[in-house]
Design a protein around this motif. Structure first.
Motif, PDB file in Angstrom:
ATOM      1  N   GLN A 155     -26.378 -15.892  38.207  1.00 50.53           N
ATOM      2  CA  GLN A 155     -26.734 -15.397  39.445  1.00 50.53           C
ATOM      3  C   GLN A 155     -25.895 -14.097  39.830  1.00 50.53           C
ATOM      4  O   GLN A 155     -24.518 -14.336  39.628  1.00 50.53           O
ATOM      5  CB  GLN A 155     -26.693 -16.398  40.538  1.00 50.53           C
ATOM      6  CG  GLN A 155     -27.579 -17.536  40.540  1.00 50.53           C
ATOM      7  CD  GLN A 155     -27.435 -18.335  41.696  1.00 50.53           C
ATOM      8  OE1 GLN A 155     -26.967 -17.853  42.653  1.00 50.53           O
ATOM      9  NE2 GLN A 155     -28.455 -19.325  41.517  1.00 50.53           N
ATOM     10  N   LEU A 156     -26.243 -13.154  39.995  1.00 43.04           N
ATOM     11  CA  LEU A 156     -25.477 -11.812  40.450  1.00 43.04           C
ATOM     12  C   LEU A 156     -24.958 -12.118  41.911  1.00 43.04           C
ATOM     13  O   LEU A 156     -25.944 -12.268  42.816  1.00 43.04           O
ATOM     14  CB  LEU A 156     -26.167 -10.573  40.254  1.00 43.04           C
ATOM     15  CG  LEU A 156     -25.340  -9.269  40.702  1.00 43.04           C
ATOM     16  CD1 LEU A 156     -24.080  -9.073  39.725  1.00 43.04           C
ATOM     17  CD2 LEU A 156     -26.335  -8.259  40.457  1.00 43.04           C
ATOM     18  N   LEU A 157     -23.946 -12.350  42.279  1.00 42.13           N
ATOM     19  CA  LEU A 157     -23.536 -12.725  43.607  1.00 42.13           C
ATOM     20  C   LEU A 157     -22.954 -11.356  44.230  1.00 42.13           C
ATOM     21  O   LEU A 157     -22.354 -10.542  43.807  1.00 42.13           O
ATOM     22  CB  LEU A 157     -22.336 -13.669  43.425  1.00 42.13           C
ATOM     23  CG  LEU A 157     -22.564 -14.951  42.668  1.00 42.13           C
ATOM     24  CD1 LEU A 157     -21.195 -15.796  42.802  1.00 42.13           C
ATOM     25  CD2 LEU A 157     -23.685 -15.788  43.258  1.00 42.13           C
ATOM     26  N   GLN A 158     -23.251 -11.579  45.686  1.00 45.53           N
ATOM     27  CA  GLN A 158     -22.887 -10.190  46.557  1.00 45.53           C
ATOM     28  C   GLN A 158     -21.560 -10.551  47.186  1.00 45.53           C
ATOM     29  O   GLN A 158     -21.300 -11.465  47.809  1.00 45.53           O
ATOM     30  CB  GLN A 158     -23.949 -10.223  47.564  1.00 45.53           C
ATOM     31  CG  GLN A 158     -23.658  -8.916  48.536  1.00 45.53           C
ATOM     32  CD  GLN A 158     -23.514  -7.659  47.653  1.00 45.53           C
ATOM     33  OE1 GLN A 158     -24.327  -7.585  47.017  1.00 45.53           O
ATOM     34  NE2 GLN A 158     -22.870  -6.594  48.193  1.00 45.53           N
ATOM     35  N   PRO A 159     -20.495  -9.751  46.806  1.00 44.48           N
ATOM     36  CA  PRO A 159     -19.128 -10.086  47.397  1.00 44.48           C
ATOM     37  C   PRO A 159     -18.954  -9.975  48.949  1.00 44.48           C
ATOM     38  O   PRO A 159     -19.881  -9.010  49.469  1.00 44.48           O
ATOM     39  CB  PRO A 159     -18.191  -9.332  46.513  1.00 44.48           C
ATOM     40  CG  PRO A 159     -18.993  -8.098  45.930  1.00 44.48           C
ATOM     41  CD  PRO A 159     -20.500  -8.563  45.755  1.00 44.48           C
ATOM     42  N   ARG A 160     -18.328 -10.640  49.520  1.00 43.78           N
ATOM     43  CA  ARG A 160     -18.200 -10.484  51.154  1.00 43.78           C
ATOM     44  C   ARG A 160     -16.881  -9.885  51.422  1.00 43.78           C
ATOM     45  O   ARG A 160     -15.725 -10.359  50.690  1.00 43.78           O
ATOM     46  CB  ARG A 160     -18.559 -11.784  51.735  1.00 43.78           C
ATOM     47  CG  ARG A 160     -19.891 -12.253  51.632  1.00 43.78           C
ATOM     48  CD  ARG A 160     -19.807 -13.668  52.509  1.00 43.78           C
ATOM     49  NE  ARG A 160     -21.076 -14.343  52.032  1.00 43.78           N
ATOM     50  CZ  ARG A 160     -21.265 -15.618  51.855  1.00 43.78           C
ATOM     51  NH1 ARG A 160     -20.239 -16.533  52.112  1.00 43.78           N
ATOM     52  NH2 ARG A 160     -22.602 -16.184  51.696  1.00 43.78           N
ATOM     53  N   ARG A 175     -16.519  -3.983  47.894  1.00 45.51           N
ATOM     54  CA  ARG A 175     -17.539  -3.332  47.139  1.00 45.51           C
ATOM     55  C   ARG A 175     -17.162  -2.851  45.801  1.00 45.51           C
ATOM     56  O   ARG A 175     -18.076  -2.372  44.953  1.00 45.51           O
ATOM     57  CB  ARG A 175     -17.847  -2.109  48.023  1.00 45.51           C
ATOM     58  CG  ARG A 175     -16.767  -0.978  48.108  1.00 45.51           C
ATOM     59  CD  ARG A 175     -17.286  -0.003  48.901  1.00 45.51           C
ATOM     60  NE  ARG A 175     -15.999   1.037  49.026  1.00 45.51           N
ATOM     61  CZ  ARG A 175     -15.790   1.704  50.337  1.00 45.51           C
ATOM     62  NH1 ARG A 175     -16.580   1.486  51.483  1.00 45.51           N
ATOM     63  NH2 ARG A 175     -14.645   2.364  50.447  1.00 45.51           N
ATOM     64  N   VAL A 202     -17.684  -6.954  40.554  1.00 50.67           N
ATOM     65  CA  VAL A 202     -18.925  -7.464  40.298  1.00 50.67           C
ATOM     66  C   VAL A 202     -18.732  -8.791  39.895  1.00 50.67           C
ATOM     67  O   VAL A 202     -17.808  -9.077  39.229  1.00 50.67           O
ATOM     68  CB  VAL A 202     -19.076  -6.671  38.992  1.00 50.67           C
ATOM     69  CG1 VAL A 202     -20.667  -7.209  38.311  1.00 50.67           C
ATOM     70  CG2 VAL A 202     -19.307  -4.929  39.158  1.00 50.67           C
ATOM     71  N   CYS A 213     -12.097 -10.247  47.969  1.00 51.41           N
ATOM     72  CA  CYS A 213     -13.316 -10.462  48.725  1.00 51.41           C
ATOM     73  C   CYS A 213     -13.329 -11.996  48.650  1.00 51.41           C
ATOM     74  O   CYS A 213     -12.579 -12.669  48.164  1.00 51.41           O
ATOM     75  CB  CYS A 213     -14.550  -9.967  47.658  1.00 51.41           C
ATOM     76  SG  CYS A 213     -14.621 -10.692  46.023  1.00 51.41           S
TER      77      CYS A 213
END
Length: 109
Positions: A13-18, A28, A31, A56
């Motif tokens: 799963q490609l995870l979205q950093p917070r 941002r 990765v 993050c």
């Protein structure tokens, strides 16, 4: 390190950093890919693309309850790296990663 990891095998799963903080947009630069073949462990590939440190929260995806303790090791670096920090919080895994660094973190119960 890769031969003994879940990278390239199992589910990913490609995870979205917070953002670690509203005033810190360095998430941002990160990765994050979670690889898992076994419910008792998973690997997290982390890359900081920035020329400076980045922080993050990682929204780890767990199929089972997240309340248990996890042991974490960096599979790419045999020696502990004092510049890298990782801890599990209610918001996810908190990461502080040096400039242009790559990590392969193994999480084990």
């Amino acid at each position: 390190a890769l031969l003994d990891s879940a990278v390239g095998r199992g589910e990913f799963q490609l995870l979205q950093p917070r953002d670690a903080d509203p005033a810190n947009p360095t998430a941002r630069n990160m990765v994050l890919i979670q690889w898992q073949t076994d419910p008792a462990q998973f690997d997290l590939a982390v890359v900081n693309l920035a020329p400076g440190p980045s922080q993050c929260y990682v929204p780890i995806q767990l199929g089972s309850p997240a309340g248990r303790a996890w042991r974490v090791s960096d599979r790419l670096n045999a020696e502990p790296d004092d510049r890298f920090a990782c801890r599990m919080t209610e918001q996810g895994v908190s990461l502080d990663v040096p400039a242009h660094a790559a990590l392969l973190l193994r999480f084990e119960r």
